[in-house]
Design an enzyme around this catalytic site. Structure first.
Site, PDB file in Angstrom:
ATOM      1  N   GLU A   3      52.348  -6.282  31.394  1.00  0.00           N
ATOM      2  CA  GLU A   3      50.885  -5.311  31.377  1.00  0.00           C
ATOM      3  C   GLU A   3      49.568  -5.653  31.441  1.00  0.00           C
ATOM      4  O   GLU A   3      49.487  -5.965  30.443  1.00  0.00           O
ATOM      5  CB  GLU A   3      52.215  -3.949  30.525  1.00  0.00           C
ATOM      6  CG  GLU A   3      51.176  -2.700  30.466  1.00  0.00           C
ATOM      7  CD  GLU A   3      52.105  -1.913  29.651  1.00  0.00           C
ATOM      8  OE1 GLU A   3      53.122  -2.051  29.195  1.00  0.00           O
ATOM      9  OE2 GLU A   3      51.322  -0.460  29.968  1.00  0.00           O
ATOM     10  N   GLU A  52      53.563   7.779  29.461  1.00  0.00           N
ATOM     11  CA  GLU A  52      54.159   6.963  27.645  1.00  0.00           C
ATOM     12  C   GLU A  52      53.120   7.755  26.882  1.00  0.00           C
ATOM     13  O   GLU A  52      52.364   7.300  26.786  1.00  0.00           O
ATOM     14  CB  GLU A  52      53.968   5.663  28.204  1.00  0.00           C
ATOM     15  CG  GLU A  52      54.288   4.665  27.137  1.00  0.00           C
ATOM     16  CD  GLU A  52      53.573   2.874  27.465  1.00  0.00           C
ATOM     17  OE1 GLU A  52      54.102   2.012  26.136  1.00  0.00           O
ATOM     18  OE2 GLU A  52      52.589   2.962  28.014  1.00  0.00           O
TER      19      GLU A  52
HETATM   20 MN    MN Z   1      51.827   1.210  29.273  1.00  0.00          MN
END
Ligand code: MN
Length: 294
Positions: free
Chosen positions: A151, A246
């Site tokens: 990520e 998120e």
């Molecule tokens: Mn994230």
């Protein structure tokens, strides 16, 4: 339609919580996926993990995992004993994921979460340590059927991989069918010249999961990110994978501390108001998917 998910700590101020409760809640609201921190798996017995999986299956929920690696297990550390300990730690997490049938791990899992205090003119030594570690970790991921998503996160949370371009260079060096890229709109908003171009650069083959959050880390649509650009680019590359939201909206606890949330970002953040916000979020994303024929 792409599968839509939510991160458990939208509701909870501490990383570990009652996973079963949120499996049921995610299903009731209408999500396909529940994501949570992977580290608590190490504290669970295999039977408990299998039991969670059973509940998830009953409710039609896929469980995915994310983590912000504790600096004590920093796999990019120049200290070989810390690096090796980190490799073992992440290999153990992957093995625990396999027990529950988990196939997707994301987050800052290629270095300690945060920036090393002694990093100044070059990050190359840390990068090389991380790649060396990842080649050892990814072998276990291959054996366990886990896809390791690198990520790209903002500069305040790592020095190693801030952009899509860096994530691509990293996975190319590691070179495994079990490693891919995760892009997150919150981080892209800080680091990328163009969010659409970053998505197009990675492309559907290498984009293994996608996180949504607005510029203020609230639900998509509650800030100023251009969501037409985001979903337009995802449609353009033919992305059919997971989209997991998120948002972090509450001050306090481990989550508020680690995510740097220093004020409540929704009014009166009680369970009912967060449930309502989760429903809004799901409808917003479904409408965007429909708009772009995804
Ligand atoms: Mn994230």
């Amino acid at each position: 339609m792409n599968k839509l998910g939510i991160f458990m700590n939208f509701w909870e101020k501490d990383w570990a919580a009652d996973h079963k409760k949120y499996i049921k809640k995610a299903a009731e609201i209408g999500f396909d996926i529940l994501e949570f921190q992977a580290q608590p798996l190490l504290e669970m017995t295999d039977d408990h993990i299998r039991d969670l999986r059973k509940t998830a299956d009953e409710y039609g929920i896929e469980l995915t995992y994310s983590l912000g690696l504790d600096s004590r297990y920093d796999v990019s550390s120049l200290d070989e004993s810390i690096r090796k300990g980190g490799v073992t730690y992440l290999q153990n997490i992957i093995r625990k994921m396999e027990v529950g049938g988990g196939t997707l791990l994301s987050g800052v899992s290629y270095a300690g979460w945060g920036t090393p205090a002694d990093m100044q003119d070059t990050k190359k030594p840390y990068w090389d340590q991380s790649v060396k570690s990842m080649r050892e970790i990814i072998k276990v991921a291959e054996d366990c059927g886990v896809t390791y998503c690198v990520e790209a996160v903002n500069r305040f949370e790592t020095c190693l991989i801030n952009t899509a371009k860096e994530a691509l260079a990293y996975i190319e060096e590691v070179d495994s069918k079990n490693i891919g890229v995760l892009l997150d709109t919150y981080h892209m908003n800080i680091e990328e010249d163009s969010i659409g171009d970053a998505i197009r650069l990675v492309g559907a083959d290498r984009l293994k999961s996608f996180h949504t959050g607005d510029n203020n880390r609230r639900a998509p649509g509650r800030g100023h990110i251009n969501w037409d650009e985001v979903f337009g680019a995802l449609a353009e590359i033919g992305y059919t994978g997971r989209i997991i939201s998120e948002p972090f909206v509450m001050q306090g606890g481990e989550v508020g501390r680690d995510i740097h949330v220093y004020r409540d970002l929704i009014e009166n953040p009680c369970e009912a108001s967060i449930d309502a916000e989760a429903k809004y979020l799901l409808e917003f994303e479904k409408a965007m998917l429909k708009k772009y024929n995804m």
